[in-house]
Design a protein around this motif. Sequence first.
Motif, mmCIF file in Angstrom:
data_model
loop_
_atom_site.group_PDB
_atom_site.id
_atom_site.type_symbol
_atom_site.label_atom_id
_atom_site.label_comp_id
_atom_site.label_asym_id
_atom_site.label_seq_id
_atom_site.Cartn_x
_atom_site.Cartn_y
_atom_site.Cartn_z
ATOM 1 N N ARG A 124 0.830 -1.213 0.000
ATOM 2 C CA ARG A 124 0.000 0.000 0.000
ATOM 3 C C ARG A 124 0.858 1.255 0.000
ATOM 4 O O ARG A 124 2.043 1.232 0.335
ATOM 5 N N ASP A 129 -3.251 10.073 -0.163
ATOM 6 C CA ASP A 129 -4.603 9.530 -0.166
ATOM 7 C C ASP A 129 -5.415 10.102 1.006
ATOM 8 O O ASP A 129 -5.281 11.286 1.330
ATOM 9 N N CYS A 159 2.273 6.215 -6.752
ATOM 10 C CA CYS A 159 1.578 5.145 -7.475
ATOM 11 C C CYS A 159 2.571 4.237 -8.184
ATOM 12 O O CYS A 159 2.437 3.001 -8.173
ATOM 13 N N PRO A 181 -7.469 -0.591 -7.199
ATOM 14 C CA PRO A 181 -8.427 0.390 -6.685
ATOM 15 C C PRO A 181 -9.769 0.292 -7.410
ATOM 16 O O PRO A 181 -9.986 -0.598 -8.242
ATOM 17 N N LYS A 182 -10.665 1.209 -7.113
ATOM 18 C CA LYS A 182 -11.981 1.277 -7.771
ATOM 19 C C LYS A 182 -11.864 2.242 -8.956
ATOM 20 O O LYS A 182 -12.423 3.331 -8.970
ATOM 21 N N TRP A 183 -11.100 1.835 -9.969
ATOM 22 C CA TRP A 183 -10.769 2.753 -11.047
ATOM 23 C C TRP A 183 -11.962 3.059 -11.949
ATOM 24 O O TRP A 183 -11.964 4.075 -12.645
ATOM 25 N N GLU A 190 -8.309 7.415 -8.625
ATOM 26 C CA GLU A 190 -7.855 6.038 -8.399
ATOM 27 C C GLU A 190 -7.314 5.411 -9.685
ATOM 28 O O GLU A 190 -6.519 4.476 -9.646
ATOM 29 N N ILE A 214 -11.524 -3.014 -6.029
ATOM 30 C CA ILE A 214 -11.264 -3.250 -4.618
ATOM 31 C C ILE A 214 -12.361 -4.076 -3.955
ATOM 32 O O ILE A 214 -12.083 -4.942 -3.118
ATOM 33 N N ALA A 234 -2.302 -1.272 -3.437
ATOM 34 C CA ALA A 234 -3.481 -0.588 -2.912
ATOM 35 C C ALA A 234 -3.196 0.869 -2.571
ATOM 36 O O ALA A 234 -2.056 1.249 -2.274
ATOM 37 N N LEU A 235 -4.246 1.664 -2.625
ATOM 38 C CA LEU A 235 -4.202 3.019 -2.085
ATOM 39 C C LEU A 235 -3.951 2.946 -0.579
ATOM 40 O O LEU A 235 -4.056 1.873 0.031
ATOM 41 N N ASP A 238 -7.262 1.952 1.485
ATOM 42 C CA ASP A 238 -7.665 0.612 1.054
ATOM 43 C C ASP A 238 -6.694 -0.433 1.601
ATOM 44 O O ASP A 238 -7.107 -1.487 2.102
#
Length: 369
Positions: A124, A129, A159, A181-183, A190, A214, A234-235, A238
């Motif tokens: 992570r 974030d 990233c 992530p929830k891109w 993200e 995610i 992960a972020l 997250d």
Amino acid sequence: MTQGPLRITVLEGDETGQELLEQSLRVLAPDVVAMELTLDTYDLSLARRRETGNEVVHEAARAMRESGFGIKAATVTPEGKDDVGSPNRILREEVDGKVIVRTGRRIPGITPLGGTFHPISVVRMAVEDAYGAEQWREGTEGAPDEVAFRTERITRSTCRAVAEYAFRQAKEIGGKVYGGPKWTVSPVYEGMLKEEMDAAAQRHPDVTYRPMLIDATYAGLITGATETPLVIPALNRDGDCLSDLVMPMFGSIAGAESVLLAFDDEYTTRVAMAEAPHGTAPTLQGKDVANPMAMILSCAAVLHYAGVAGYEGASRASRAIYESVLEAAAAGVRTPDLGGHASTTEFTSDVVQRVRTKIEVWASLGTAA
């Protein structure tokens, strides 16, 4: 080999966290690990941080940048907005930490959740974030139309570091890069991490890559996506949440270490600081029952990175500690959180003896770990 003794910056903490640190350092005694090393200690207890206005944290960070290695006890983060806050944020920012790695692994003798037998590494962001985001409210306090805002940011360099390290870690452990992530919902914010994951996949075509949103990642962990070792980029937030799921899947949040990493331009590790992922456990303070595995494994992790950096004997000592911790658990020497009856001191003493014996046996055979 790197010349001179290995120097490790030791960051003391609070409550049970400090007790576990003191126990774990027993495995680093020169007569146990059979190597020369120096421990430089800084008091990061809440009382000392308040007394110095966090200057002691800055001093410790500067020392750790110089040594390249750190072991940290759990510390208390006070809730008051005008208090000293979290030392973790200061340490991460001052050493330019980019990545936090937490690897859940099977503890011998403990049945993992859902038959999860392969290691799972969560890689992570260490900074940016949701943590450190600017926050404010507008409107009348308590009114239905009061609005809360939060401005988050991530940088491409962070990233890229997360993605690159994830693929290198997957190659090292023979696993696949999984999750993300929830891109789809956040393609600009993200999506930046997803772009770097895709780019890293191009640079590492020999690593299996299975990007997942995610929420699907969480579902996959519970429903059996772990037929091979997994590495999950992960972020920041997250990854924090994922870690708290992954660790207990193997039996205990105290069963594995957490490592903060800073890199040079070639993504070679420049600073490695290891700690336990759990908190200070104030209800266990003074009872000698807390599980020291994560803190002892933190010592092993730091020695691993020291070995990579060329310090003679560090890789051998690291392997001896890792094996001894897991062998102790396999032999039934476990603290109450793992269904055993060993005290903190008893578990640590057993590990110390196993480490000493391993290194003596390896030396007598004339072989390296």
